[in-house]
Scaffold this motif. Structure first.
Motif, PDB file in Angstrom:
ATOM      1  N   THR A  58       1.222  -1.304   0.061  1.00  0.00           N
ATOM      2  CA  THR A  58       0.395  -0.303  -0.051  1.00  0.00           C
ATOM      3  C   THR A  58       1.209   1.539   0.256  1.00  0.00           C
ATOM      4  OG1 THR A  58      -1.764  -1.276   1.103  1.00  0.00           O
ATOM      5  CG2 THR A  58      -1.957   1.570   1.606  1.00  0.00           C
ATOM      6  N   ASP A  59       2.359   1.014   0.327  1.00  0.00           N
ATOM      7  CA  ASP A  59       3.205   2.976   0.486  1.00  0.00           C
ATOM      8  C   ASP A  59       3.680   2.986  -0.509  1.00  0.00           C
ATOM      9  OD1 ASP A  59       2.266   2.966   3.409  1.00  0.00           O
ATOM     10  OD2 ASP A  59       4.343   1.991   4.331  1.00  0.00           O
ATOM     11  N   GLN A  61       2.235   1.847  -3.637  1.00  0.00           N
ATOM     12  CA  GLN A  61       1.552   2.668  -4.600  1.00  0.00           C
ATOM     13  C   GLN A  61       0.819   3.567  -4.064  1.00  0.00           C
ATOM     14  OE1 GLN A  61      -2.257  -0.573  -3.368  1.00  0.00           O
ATOM     15  NE2 GLN A  61      -1.445  -1.592  -5.136  1.00  0.00           N
ATOM     16  N   LYS A  62       1.304   4.535  -3.193  1.00  0.00           N
ATOM     17  CA  LYS A  62       0.571   6.023  -2.814  1.00  0.00           C
ATOM     18  C   LYS A  62       2.087   6.407  -2.735  1.00  0.00           C
ATOM     19  CE  LYS A  62      -1.774   4.727   1.719  1.00  0.00           C
ATOM     20  NZ  LYS A  62      -2.103   5.074   3.100  1.00  0.00           N
ATOM     21  N   GLU A  64       4.247   5.365  -5.444  1.00  0.00           N
ATOM     22  CA  GLU A  64       4.028   5.791  -6.780  1.00  0.00           C
ATOM     23  C   GLU A  64       3.085   7.136  -7.562  1.00  0.00           C
ATOM     24  OE1 GLU A  64       3.019   2.920 -10.596  1.00  0.00           O
ATOM     25  OE2 GLU A  64       1.715   1.749  -8.485  1.00  0.00           O
ATOM     26  N   GLN A  65       1.997   7.203  -6.856  1.00  0.00           N
ATOM     27  CA  GLN A  65       1.517   7.649  -7.280  1.00  0.00           C
ATOM     28  C   GLN A  65       1.622   9.226  -6.973  1.00  0.00           C
ATOM     29  OE1 GLN A  65      -2.215   7.053  -4.463  1.00  0.00           O
ATOM     30  NE2 GLN A  65      -3.348   5.641  -6.234  1.00  0.00           N
ATOM     31  N   ASN A  66       2.357   8.986  -5.910  1.00  0.00           N
ATOM     32  CA  ASN A  66       3.080  10.568  -5.542  1.00  0.00           C
ATOM     33  C   ASN A  66       4.610  11.044  -6.282  1.00  0.00           C
ATOM     34  OD1 ASN A  66       1.263  11.309  -3.276  1.00  0.00           O
ATOM     35  ND2 ASN A  66       2.422  10.138  -1.708  1.00  0.00           N
ATOM     36  N   ARG A  67       3.896  10.063  -7.152  1.00  0.00           N
ATOM     37  CA  ARG A  67       5.636  10.082  -8.456  1.00  0.00           C
ATOM     38  C   ARG A  67       7.404   9.928  -7.964  1.00  0.00           C
ATOM     39  NH1 ARG A  67       4.157  10.501 -13.585  1.00  0.00           N
ATOM     40  NH2 ARG A  67       1.964  11.759 -14.113  1.00  0.00           N
ATOM     41  N   ASP A  68       6.606   9.389  -6.008  1.00  0.00           N
ATOM     42  CA  ASP A  68       8.351   8.799  -5.407  1.00  0.00           C
ATOM     43  C   ASP A  68       8.355   7.698  -6.359  1.00  0.00           C
ATOM     44  OD1 ASP A  68      10.779   9.000  -3.646  1.00  0.00           O
ATOM     45  OD2 ASP A  68       8.980   8.898  -2.157  1.00  0.00           O
ATOM     46  N   TRP A  69       9.690   7.707  -6.992  1.00  0.00           N
ATOM     47  CA  TRP A  69       9.793   6.855  -8.182  1.00  0.00           C
ATOM     48  C   TRP A  69      11.127   5.825  -7.234  1.00  0.00           C
ATOM     49  CZ3 TRP A  69       5.958   6.522 -10.697  1.00  0.00           C
ATOM     50  CH2 TRP A  69       5.403   7.422 -11.969  1.00  0.00           C
ATOM     51  N   ALA A  72       9.031   4.281  -3.721  1.00  0.00           N
ATOM     52  CA  ALA A  72       8.148   2.888  -4.831  1.00  0.00           C
ATOM     53  C   ALA A  72       8.089   1.575  -4.921  1.00  0.00           C
ATOM     54  CB  ALA A  72       7.001   3.518  -5.439  1.00  0.00           C
TER      55      ALA A  72
END
Length: 106
Positions: A58-59, A61-62, A64-69, A72
Motif C-alpha cells: 500500500t505504501d 502504491q502511494k 507511486e501515485q506521488n511519483r516518488d519512484w 515506490a
C-alpha cells in the motif's frame, strides 16, 4: 486437539495458541499439543509478516501515485523479498510487475 486443528484451518492462530497452551497446562509435554503450539506460532508469524507486506505494498502504491519512484521501487522490492520468504506467488508477481513498470519510467 481437533478443536485446535480446526482453529488453525480457519486461520485463527491466536485461538489455536490459547487452546494449545491450555492443553499443555493440563498435560505437560503432550506431543500433540506441542506440535499444535509450534504450528500455531508459525501461522501467527506468517500472518504478521503478511500484514507487513500488505502495508508495504500500500505504501509503495502511494509512493507511486506521488511519483516518488525510488521509494515506490524500494517498497515493492521489499514486498518481493517478503513474498519469496512466505512463498506467496501472487504477491511476488504483483510486486514484480509494479517494480518493472516503475523501473521503465525512471
Amino acid at each position: 486437539m481437533q478443536t485446535g486443528e480446526k482453529l488453525l484451518l480457519e486461520h485463527n492462530p491466536e485461538e489455536a495458541l490459547q487452546y494449545a497452551a491450555k492443553a499443555l497446562s493440563l498435560k505437560s509435554g503432550d506431543p500433540a499439543a506441542q506440535d499444535l503450539m509450534s504450528r500455531a506460532q508459525m501461522a501467527r508469524q506468517r500472518d504478521r509478516r503478511r500484514t507487513e507486506l500488505v502495508s508495504c505494498m500500500t505504501d509503495g502504491q502511494k509512493a507511486e501515485q506521488n511519483r516518488d519512484w525510488a521509494r515506490a521501487t524500494n517498497l515493492f522490492d521489499q514486498v518481493i523479498q517478503g513474498a519469496k520468504e512466505l512463498g506467496e506467488p501472487q504477491d511476488e508477481n504483483l510486486a514484480q510487475q509494479a517494480t518493472d513498470e516503475l523501473r521503465r519510467t525512471e
